[in-house]
Design an enzyme around this catalytic site. Structure first.
Site, PDB file in Angstrom:
ATOM      1  N   ASP A  43     -35.856  27.683   2.116  1.00 58.71           N
ATOM      2  CA  ASP A  43     -37.100  26.950   2.398  1.00 58.71           C
ATOM      3  C   ASP A  43     -36.742  25.485   2.629  1.00 58.71           C
ATOM      4  O   ASP A  43     -35.735  24.982   2.124  1.00 58.71           O
ATOM      5  CB  ASP A  43     -38.077  27.067   1.214  1.00 58.71           C
ATOM      6  N   LYS A  99     -46.952  32.155  17.939  1.00 57.52           N
ATOM      7  CA  LYS A  99     -46.909  33.492  17.338  1.00 57.52           C
ATOM      8  C   LYS A  99     -46.888  34.590  18.414  1.00 57.52           C
ATOM      9  O   LYS A  99     -46.243  35.624  18.239  1.00 57.52           O
ATOM     10  CB  LYS A  99     -48.094  33.675  16.385  1.00 57.52           C
ATOM     11  N   TYR A 134     -50.236  27.008  17.423  1.00 58.89           N
ATOM     12  CA  TYR A 134     -49.896  28.064  16.463  1.00 58.89           C
ATOM     13  C   TYR A 134     -50.005  29.435  17.131  1.00 58.89           C
ATOM     14  O   TYR A 134     -49.086  30.256  17.062  1.00 58.89           O
ATOM     15  CB  TYR A 134     -50.841  27.964  15.262  1.00 58.89           C
ATOM     16  N   ASN A 151     -39.603  34.250   8.161  1.00 58.16           N
ATOM     17  CA  ASN A 151     -41.013  34.189   7.757  1.00 58.16           C
ATOM     18  C   ASN A 151     -41.581  32.772   7.705  1.00 58.16           C
ATOM     19  O   ASN A 151     -42.799  32.597   7.739  1.00 58.16           O
ATOM     20  CB  ASN A 151     -41.125  34.889   6.390  1.00 58.16           C
TER      21      ASN A 151
HETATM   22  P1  NAD Z   1     -47.138  29.296   2.826  1.00 54.65           P
HETATM   23  O1  NAD Z   1     -47.573  27.956   3.283  1.00 54.65           O
HETATM   24  O2  NAD Z   1     -47.577  29.804   1.489  1.00 54.65           O
HETATM   25  O3  NAD Z   1     -45.541  29.400   2.893  1.00 54.65           O
HETATM   26  C1  NAD Z   1     -44.797  28.948   3.991  1.00 54.65           C
HETATM   27  C2  NAD Z   1     -43.455  28.425   3.492  1.00 54.65           C
HETATM   28  O4  NAD Z   1     -42.684  28.049   4.641  1.00 54.65           O
HETATM   29  C3  NAD Z   1     -43.577  27.189   2.606  1.00 54.65           C
HETATM   30  O5  NAD Z   1     -42.859  27.372   1.408  1.00 54.65           O
HETATM   31  C4  NAD Z   1     -42.960  26.087   3.454  1.00 54.65           C
HETATM   32  O6  NAD Z   1     -42.306  25.073   2.708  1.00 54.65           O
HETATM   33  C5  NAD Z   1     -41.994  26.852   4.321  1.00 54.65           C
HETATM   34  N1  NAD Z   1     -41.627  26.132   5.540  1.00 54.65           N
HETATM   35  C6  NAD Z   1     -42.446  25.405   6.355  1.00 54.65           C
HETATM   36  N2  NAD Z   1     -41.738  24.836   7.331  1.00 54.65           N
HETATM   37  C7  NAD Z   1     -40.446  25.210   7.147  1.00 54.65           C
HETATM   38  C8  NAD Z   1     -39.247  24.925   7.835  1.00 54.65           C
HETATM   39  N3  NAD Z   1     -39.217  24.121   8.913  1.00 54.65           N
HETATM   40  N4  NAD Z   1     -38.099  25.479   7.376  1.00 54.65           N
HETATM   41  C9  NAD Z   1     -38.101  26.273   6.285  1.00 54.65           C
HETATM   42  N5  NAD Z   1     -39.209  26.556   5.581  1.00 54.65           N
HETATM   43  C10 NAD Z   1     -40.369  26.032   6.005  1.00 54.65           C
HETATM   44  O7  NAD Z   1     -47.618  30.278   3.970  1.00 54.65           O
HETATM   45  P2  NAD Z   1     -47.668  31.867   4.127  1.00 54.65           P
HETATM   46  O8  NAD Z   1     -49.072  32.240   4.301  1.00 54.65           O
HETATM   47  O9  NAD Z   1     -46.841  32.558   3.112  1.00 54.65           O
HETATM   48  O10 NAD Z   1     -46.992  31.957   5.563  1.00 54.65           O
HETATM   49  C11 NAD Z   1     -45.812  32.647   5.829  1.00 54.65           C
HETATM   50  C12 NAD Z   1     -45.822  33.089   7.280  1.00 54.65           C
HETATM   51  O11 NAD Z   1     -46.955  33.939   7.499  1.00 54.65           O
HETATM   52  C13 NAD Z   1     -45.935  31.960   8.291  1.00 54.65           C
HETATM   53  O12 NAD Z   1     -45.077  32.225   9.385  1.00 54.65           O
HETATM   54  C14 NAD Z   1     -47.386  32.043   8.739  1.00 54.65           C
HETATM   55  O13 NAD Z   1     -47.577  31.528  10.024  1.00 54.65           O
HETATM   56  C15 NAD Z   1     -47.627  33.529   8.682  1.00 54.65           C
HETATM   57  N6  NAD Z   1     -49.031  33.940   8.603  1.00 54.65           N
HETATM   58  C16 NAD Z   1     -49.814  33.515   7.582  1.00 54.65           C
HETATM   59  C17 NAD Z   1     -51.154  33.906   7.558  1.00 54.65           C
HETATM   60  C18 NAD Z   1     -52.080  33.436   6.469  1.00 54.65           C
HETATM   61  O14 NAD Z   1     -53.288  33.684   6.556  1.00 54.65           O
HETATM   62  N7  NAD Z   1     -51.600  32.758   5.446  1.00 54.65           N
HETATM   63  C19 NAD Z   1     -51.663  34.764   8.531  1.00 54.65           C
HETATM   64  C20 NAD Z   1     -50.821  35.183   9.548  1.00 54.65           C
HETATM   65  C21 NAD Z   1     -49.497  34.759   9.567  1.00 54.65           C
END
Ligand code: NAD
Length: 266
Positions: free
Chosen positions: A38, A174, A170, A93
């Protein structure tokens, strides 16, 4: 009973929070060694401590890396191979969603570029270095280990549907993750490297809750959710576990939806 990822070496990005952290816990529970990656060093160290305390029988480590920087992703992959001896699963992820008014007229170029750098280029670097490492995995039939591996890339339901709440960069990033994953899956299928996208629906993680920051915004989204609730990060982690394990051995190039029915909803 052996775990579904026993003897496997895994790397998860965005592991400091949400889906990544829940996946690290689940992968370790299923017997995998896990490298948590991370950009947030404090969060990833705390996450690794939590996983290691709960699952002392597997190897757990953390590393700080920004997935948009190739050298940092390569170093993380090298670290996993050095620590665990091979690399069977990479879960790309990490992702960001900018809370700014992200539409065609207002989005600033720097927000577009940042979003693409993390969400798309970051996945490319993760795939590239995973493929290089997975080609070198030795086969050990007695442990169910083989050359190749499983790569999972996190996309989103917005890669498939148009979102009425503006999040243009975004959404575009995706959609490109789906396209890139499909192509890589075709190119590397005969090397035993499987690549699948996972498409989460809206979840109760900081990423979305920071964006839907009022009850009105949350309720507008809830109306469109067939199950009437946001998903939990662990529900996506369970999908990632399936794609990571040999249970999905005949699956590659899919857009695997874990979305509470959202993308089937009219
Ligand atoms: P989250 O914010 O809880 O976790 C995301 C993590 O990614 C964080 O710990 C952050 O520090 C880390 N991160 C951000 N930029 C980074 C970088 N440049 N290098 C390394 N780490 C980095 O979010 P989440 O909901 O667990 O999201 C995870 C994935 O799921 C993402 O790709 C997000 O787009 C996708 N997603 C989330 C949702 C939702 O509703 N939360 C829906 C669809 C897709």
């Amino acid at each position: 009973m052996p775990g579904r990822l026993q003897y496997k070496s895994t790397l998860i990005t965005g592991a400091g929070s949400g889906i990544g952290l829940e996946s690290a816990l689940l992968f370790a529970q299923e017997g995998a060694d896990v490298l948590l990656v991370d950009v947030n060093e404090q969060a990833v160290n705390a996450a690794a401590k939590k996983v290691a305390e709960r699952f002392p029988n597997v190897k757990v480590a953390a590393t700080k890396a920004d997935v948009s920087k190739e050298a940092e992703v390569k170093a993380a992959v090298d670290k996993a191979v050095e620590l665990f001896g091979r690399l069977d699963v990479v879960f790309n992820n990490a992702g960001i969603m900018h809370p700014a008014d992200d539409n065609a007229l207002n989005t600033e170029e720097k927000i577009w570029d940042l979003t693409m750098d993390v969400n798309l280029k970051g996945v490319w670097w993760g795939c590239k270095h995973a493929i290089i490492a997975m080609r070198k995995n030795p086969t050990d039939a007695s442990k169910g280990l083989h050359t190749g591996g499983s790569i999972i890339n996190t996309a989103s339901f917005v890669a498939i549907m148009g979102a009425a709440t503006p999040q243009l960069a975004y959404t575009a990033s995706k959609g490109a993750v789906l396209a890139m994953t499909r192509e890589l899956a075709m190119v590397h299928a005969r090397e035993g490297i499987r690549l699948n996208s996972i498409c989460p629906g809206p979840l109760k993680t900081p990423l979305l809750m920071d964006f839907l920051n009022t009850d009105e915004k949350k309720n507008r989204r809830l109306v469109h959710l067939p199950m009437g609730r946001f998903g939990e990060a662990v529900e996506i982690a369970k999908g990632a576990l399936f794609l990571a394990s040999d249970d999905s051995s005949y699956m590659t190039g899919t857009d695997f939806k874990v979305d509470g029915g959202l993308t089937s909803c009219y």
